[in-house]
Motif scaffolding. Sequence first.
Motif: not given
Length: 289
Positions: A147-166
């Motif tokens: 994921v490029t040009h990331v402005l903000a992010l957070d992680i869901d460790p249980d779902e093992r996913t990254l959610r980001a604003k780019r």
Amino acid sequence: MRSIVLTKGVPDFSEGAVSFDEDGHLERGKTPTVMNPNDGFAVRAALQTKVRHGGHVSGMSMGPPGYADVLKEAMGSVYTDDSYLLSDRELAASDTWATAITLSAGLEKYQEEVGEIDLVFAGFKSADGETGQTGPQTAWAMDWPIVTHVLALDIDPDERTLRAKRLVEGDRDEIETVEAPLPCFVVTDPEFQPTYRKASHRLTHKRLRAETEERAADHDDHLTTWSQEDLNLDPDYIGLDGSPTIVSSVDPIPKAPSEREATMVDPDEETEMSEVLEEMQPYAAGAGD
């Protein structure tokens, strides 16, 4: 949560001591080096992830032995737990492709000897090459999402996913929200700003800073260096021989010519100060536009 933050040393052009060999290749071992400015945003993203979710963060760089100072700087700012330097004369003069091959080998060795990686953070581009290719090429070599040009992010460790604003640049800049599975590469945008809204996050940030001051003081005790043989790299795919990019020549950037002449004036000399006043009076009256 286990993260790697990639950082690079770049020439400190402010020193005016950039050294090139006769073939036009930058001699990094003879050039003053500082951390690549854009890597600072990757550092902040890695620190935010550590503060919010805990875990282990390692710094990694490829370059001459002097790059240990860059990793030490990263330890002081991202509060890394340890550092890994990929350093060997065989790696000299690598372009982005050969660098990506080397970094991916370092990441694979790290996973074999230290632990599985969840996130790799990289800067937008380097101040010397300006290509923005190394992060994406390394992700390609690892066959991981990026994921490029990331402005903000957070992680869901249980779902093992990254959610980001780019940031999406075009005729009109837009911001999109994306999700990606872990492990994943994150390339931060220069607009990235970490956020610590919870009091617990701010307290954790303070605690990590205190812990790292002592660790960074003994950085060599937390530094691991891997050579070309340690990484089991084929010489044909690294360094100058493994770099398809050809630099025809390198020219130093000339200093801009001075556009104004300066006259030195002694403030204690009445005659000289009178000349200054006489010169300024038309402008004060609006006649010197």
